[in-house]
Scaffold this active site. Structure first.
Site, PDB file in Angstrom:
ATOM      1  N   HIS A  35     -11.418  12.615  -0.849  1.00 43.91           N
ATOM      2  CA  HIS A  35     -10.467  12.999  -1.499  1.00 43.91           C
ATOM      3  C   HIS A  35     -10.397  11.961  -2.992  1.00 43.91           C
ATOM      4  CE1 HIS A  35      -8.255  15.018   2.087  1.00 43.91           C
ATOM      5  NE2 HIS A  35      -9.176  15.833   1.153  1.00 43.91           N
ATOM      6  N   ARG A  61      -8.628  10.807  -5.380  1.00 45.03           N
ATOM      7  CA  ARG A  61      -7.752   9.835  -5.400  1.00 45.03           C
ATOM      8  C   ARG A  61      -7.480   8.743  -4.689  1.00 45.03           C
ATOM      9  NH1 ARG A  61      -2.774  14.107  -4.702  1.00 45.03           N
ATOM     10  NH2 ARG A  61      -3.019  14.442  -2.538  1.00 45.03           N
ATOM     11  N   GLU A  62      -8.293   8.638  -3.551  1.00 42.18           N
ATOM     12  CA  GLU A  62      -8.027   7.660  -2.346  1.00 42.18           C
ATOM     13  C   GLU A  62      -9.116   6.541  -2.641  1.00 42.18           C
ATOM     14  OE1 GLU A  62      -8.383  10.240   1.133  1.00 42.18           O
ATOM     15  OE2 GLU A  62      -6.574  11.422   0.468  1.00 42.18           O
ATOM     16  N   ARG A 120      -7.388  15.242  -6.465  1.00 45.34           N
ATOM     17  CA  ARG A 120      -7.720  15.225  -4.741  1.00 45.34           C
ATOM     18  C   ARG A 120      -9.013  15.671  -4.501  1.00 45.34           C
ATOM     19  NH1 ARG A 120      -5.396  15.521   0.447  1.00 45.34           N
ATOM     20  NH2 ARG A 120      -5.806  17.176   1.689  1.00 45.34           N
ATOM     21  N   ARG A 155     -11.093  20.585   3.737  1.00 47.52           N
ATOM     22  CA  ARG A 155     -10.812  21.945   4.361  1.00 47.52           C
ATOM     23  C   ARG A 155     -11.655  22.851   4.114  1.00 47.52           C
ATOM     24  NH1 ARG A 155      -7.439  18.528   5.190  1.00 47.52           N
ATOM     25  NH2 ARG A 155      -5.183  18.465   4.886  1.00 47.52           N
ATOM     26  N   HIS A 199      -9.719   7.694   4.756  1.00 46.92           N
ATOM     27  CA  HIS A 199      -8.781   8.487   3.953  1.00 46.92           C
ATOM     28  C   HIS A 199      -7.730   7.523   3.675  1.00 46.92           C
ATOM     29  CE1 HIS A 199     -10.301  12.605   3.695  1.00 46.92           C
ATOM     30  NE2 HIS A 199     -10.822  12.132   4.847  1.00 46.92           N
ATOM     31  N   SER A 200      -6.854   7.626   2.650  1.00 43.94           N
ATOM     32  CA  SER A 200      -5.682   7.142   2.518  1.00 43.94           C
ATOM     33  C   SER A 200      -4.572   8.086   1.747  1.00 43.94           C
ATOM     34  CB  SER A 200      -5.668   5.953   1.266  1.00 43.94           C
ATOM     35  OG  SER A 200      -5.780   6.477   0.163  1.00 43.94           O
ATOM     36  N   TYR A 201      -3.147   7.747   2.194  1.00 44.20           N
ATOM     37  CA  TYR A 201      -2.603   6.708   2.786  1.00 44.20           C
ATOM     38  C   TYR A 201      -1.815   7.043   3.829  1.00 44.20           C
ATOM     39  CZ  TYR A 201       1.381   8.262   0.071  1.00 44.20           C
ATOM     40  OH  TYR A 201       2.423   9.189  -0.480  1.00 44.20           O
ATOM     41  N   TYR A 250      -0.250  15.775  10.162  1.00 43.43           N
ATOM     42  CA  TYR A 250       0.177  17.339   9.729  1.00 43.43           C
ATOM     43  C   TYR A 250      -0.936  18.034  10.308  1.00 43.43           C
ATOM     44  CZ  TYR A 250      -1.759  15.590   5.555  1.00 43.43           C
ATOM     45  OH  TYR A 250      -2.881  15.202   4.480  1.00 43.43           O
ATOM     46  N   GLU A 258      -6.313   6.828   8.096  1.00 40.38           N
ATOM     47  CA  GLU A 258      -5.571   6.610   6.916  1.00 40.38           C
ATOM     48  C   GLU A 258      -5.315   5.153   6.497  1.00 40.38           C
ATOM     49  OE1 GLU A 258      -5.019   9.199   4.807  1.00 40.38           O
ATOM     50  OE2 GLU A 258      -5.342  11.040   6.132  1.00 40.38           O
TER      51      GLU A 258
HETATM   52 ZN   LIG Z   1      -7.865  12.282   2.225  1.00 41.07          ZN
END
Ligand SMILES: [Zn+2]
Length: 240
Positions: A2, A4-5, A60, A78, A131-133, A183, A206
């Site tokens: 992702h 932006r992480e 992202r 995904r 990953h974050s966050y 989620y 995360e």
């Molecule tokens: Zn991520």
């Protein structure tokens, strides 16, 4: 994975430096490297990551052109086949930030990750997707709120990792299954490593923070995040 992480790439690079510079001088690192091969993918989504520097800090997905849409990008996390396309954990709309792609493994990035882990099939002790966050350590499943058969063992290992993260600066982490603690996420790497490759210790971590700065973590938190994360991973690996 992702774009932006940013803290995830920085943390992986910092850990690589710890391992390469600590081997032969740090007894714990030397033992861990003697016992295991370590593989890192600090940037799993290169064009998306470049785009966060050039155009949109909070992008992202990757930057692929989607058929029949002016919206670009697939959410690489995904695009894996376990639970692919689940409507509550991904989107079939190319304009969505969680667009799954038309089919699993439609993306160069997901295929590269698939091939990397397949190359070591049968000898992978653990696979961690960084990953974050949100400060969470997450196990399978992402696509379902049911728990995997080895969930008790996963909880045991996650608790050790999380406690070692918190021990450094007091950063509070939660842990549990991806779908119940965070989620529902459909077509994610962590379910793929577990179900398709048989890696029981397959997790998503995360990193910082709790949402105060979110993806735009201040520079003075980069090294502390890396230090506490590495402490957690070392303790976890020593416990499995
Ligand atoms: Zn991520």
């Amino acid at each position: 994975m992702h774009a932006r992480e940013w803290i995830t790439a920085a943390t992986c690079i910092w850990i690589i430096d710890q391992i390469t510079s600590g081997y032969g001088s740090d007894s714990e690192i030397t033992a861990l490297v003697d016992q295991y091969d370590w593989k890192f993918v600090p940037i799993a989504n290169p064009d998306g990551y470049a785009y966060t520097w050039s155009n949109d800090r909070l992008w992202r997905k990757n930057r692929v052109f989607n058929n029949g849409s002016s919206c670009r990008g697939v959410d690489v996390n995904r695009n894996f086949p376990i639970g692919f396309g689940g409507s509550s954990g991904s989107s079939d709309s190319p304009c969505s930030t969680t667009y799954s792609g038309e089919v699993a493994f439609s993306e160069l990035e997901s295929c590269a990750i698939r091939d990397l882990i397949a190359a070591d099939r049968g000898r992978v002790k653990s696979a961690i997707s960084v990953h974050s966050y949100d400060q969470q350590w997450l196990s399978p499943y992402g696509y379902s709120t049911e728990f995997p058969p080895e969930y008790a063992e996963m909880l045991r290992a996650m608790e050790i990792g999380v406690n070692a993260i918190t021990a450094v600066y007091g950063t509070q982490y939660t842990y549990g299954s991806f779908a119940t603690a965070l989620y529902v996420g459909s077509g994610v790497t962590t379910d793929y490593y577990y179900e398709a490759e048989g890696v029981v210790h397959s997790y998503t971590i995360e990193l910082r923070d709790d949402g105060t700065y979110g993806f735009q973590l201040p520079p003075d938190q980069i090294v502390p995040t890396a230090i506490e994360t590495w402490n957690g991973i070392k303790a976890f690996v020593n416990a499995i």
